[in-house]
Design a protein around this motif. Structure first.
Motif, short mmCIF file in Angstrom:
data_model
loop_
_atom_site.label_atom_id
_atom_site.label_comp_id
_atom_site.label_asym_id
_atom_site.label_seq_id
_atom_site.Cartn_x
_atom_site.Cartn_y
_atom_site.Cartn_z
N TYR A 1 -46.02 63.76 -8.34
CA TYR A 1 -46.91 63.05 -9.26
C TYR A 1 -48.14 63.89 -9.60
O TYR A 1 -48.69 63.77 -10.70
CB TYR A 1 -47.30 61.70 -8.65
CG TYR A 1 -46.12 60.76 -8.55
CD1 TYR A 1 -45.64 60.10 -9.68
CD2 TYR A 1 -45.44 60.58 -7.35
CE1 TYR A 1 -44.53 59.26 -9.61
CE2 TYR A 1 -44.34 59.74 -7.27
CZ TYR A 1 -43.89 59.09 -8.40
OH TYR A 1 -42.78 58.27 -8.33
N ASP B 1 -38.98 57.42 -14.23
CA ASP B 1 -39.28 57.56 -12.80
C ASP B 1 -38.12 57.01 -11.97
O ASP B 1 -38.02 55.80 -11.73
CB ASP B 1 -40.57 56.82 -12.47
CG ASP B 1 -41.08 57.15 -11.07
OD1 ASP B 1 -40.26 57.59 -10.24
OD2 ASP B 1 -42.29 56.97 -10.82
N VAL C 1 -41.11 59.33 -20.12
CA VAL C 1 -41.19 59.48 -18.67
C VAL C 1 -40.19 58.51 -18.04
O VAL C 1 -40.20 57.31 -18.35
CB VAL C 1 -42.61 59.17 -18.13
CG1 VAL C 1 -42.64 59.31 -16.61
CG2 VAL C 1 -43.64 60.08 -18.77
N LEU D 1 -38.10 62.63 -10.95
CA LEU D 1 -38.99 62.22 -12.03
C LEU D 1 -38.65 63.05 -13.26
O LEU D 1 -38.67 64.28 -13.20
CB LEU D 1 -40.45 62.43 -11.64
CG LEU D 1 -41.49 61.94 -12.66
CD1 LEU D 1 -41.53 60.42 -12.71
CD2 LEU D 1 -42.87 62.48 -12.32
N LYS E 1 -46.82 66.21 -12.26
CA LYS E 1 -46.60 65.42 -13.47
C LYS E 1 -47.92 65.16 -14.20
O LYS E 1 -48.03 65.32 -15.43
CB LYS E 1 -45.91 64.11 -13.11
CG LYS E 1 -45.76 63.13 -14.27
CD LYS E 1 -46.64 61.93 -14.06
CE LYS E 1 -46.44 60.87 -15.11
NZ LYS E 1 -47.39 59.76 -15.02
#
Length: 249
Positions: free
Chosen positions: A103, A122, A120, A135, A106
């Protein structure tokens, strides 16, 4: 696509030129993204003595693979149609040590002003039914060619080492069985995915605790504080500057 009134050799030359240029835009988009990743890796290593990115791997679809996918989806075989309908021509996989790193990477990529985040997905918070975790980002990347700016979509997959190992194993098994996997193996794969997820959570806890211990240890040596390292090159801070800052004799 080339006009049918052209000589076959001229048609072929024109098509070869067009498809080469088409794929080069995606190749340069991948190069652009890998350069960004290299900058982030060096920044973190120099400023934080820690690198959230273990390694990267890029992939460009072959013309044959692109054509087969267009036929399977029953799309018109034109360059505009390919660009609009196939979003994974250029692929970049980023492997991290810990879930939190995923994350962090990201957020850093999504914060870059020249990139447009298109999508996006997830699969860490919401894993696939078979246990797959990762991801996924679709980003629109600028590419500056001789006649101006082009845009290319790059699919980015960000995973931990455990997630990447599982996905690689799953791909090999499905490839061997031609995507018809016995139910027993499917259950074993799901169990392995759960085990990989539990390992990631355990390693994340250990990483957090070690970081807390490291942050609490403020007894940095004077010698270490008086130098900086950039790309394996060491620089000593000027003594006059240290005195001005109160860090020298």
């Amino acid at each position: 696509m080339p006009s049918s009134s052209q000589h076959p050799i001229d048609q072929f030359k024109k098509f070869k030129y067009e498809i080469t240029r088409f794929l080069m835009v995606y190749k340069f988009a991948l190069d652009h993204m890998e350069m960004k990743i290299d900058v982030l890796k060096e920044e973190f290593q120099s400023l934080h003595d820690y690198n959230p990115i273990e390694h990267t791997k890029s992939r460009l679809k072959t013309p044959e693979s692109i054509m087969n996918k267009m036929f399977r989806k029953n799309h018109e075989l034109t360059f505009d149609s390919i660009k609009n309908n196939i979003k994974d021509i250029a692929g970049l996989r980023i492997t991290c040590s810990f879930i939190s790193d995923i994350y962090r990477v990201k957020d850093m990529l999504c914060g870059q002003s020249d990139l447009v985040v298109l999508e996006v997905k997830d699969y860490i918070q919401n894993p696939k039914s078979n246990g797959y975790q990762s991801l996924h980002l679709l980003v629109d990347v600028p590419v500056y060619m001789s006649d101006g700016e082009q845009r290319a979509c790059v699919e980015i997959q960000i995973r931990t080492i455990a997630m990447d190992f599982w996905a690689s194993l799953e791909h090999k098994i499905f490839y061997k069985y031609n995507k018809t996997v016995p139910e027993r193996l499917t259950k074993e794969l799901k169990s392995a995915a759960d085990a990989a997820g539990a390992l990631d959570l355990q390693m994340e806890r250990l990483h957090r605790e070690i970081q807390e211990i490291k942050d609490a240890d403020i007894d940095s040596s004077e010698e270490e504080l008086q130098r900086i390292v950039i790309q394996n090159q060491q620089f000593n801070l000027p003594q006059n500057l240290l005195r001005l800052l109160g860090g020298g004799d």
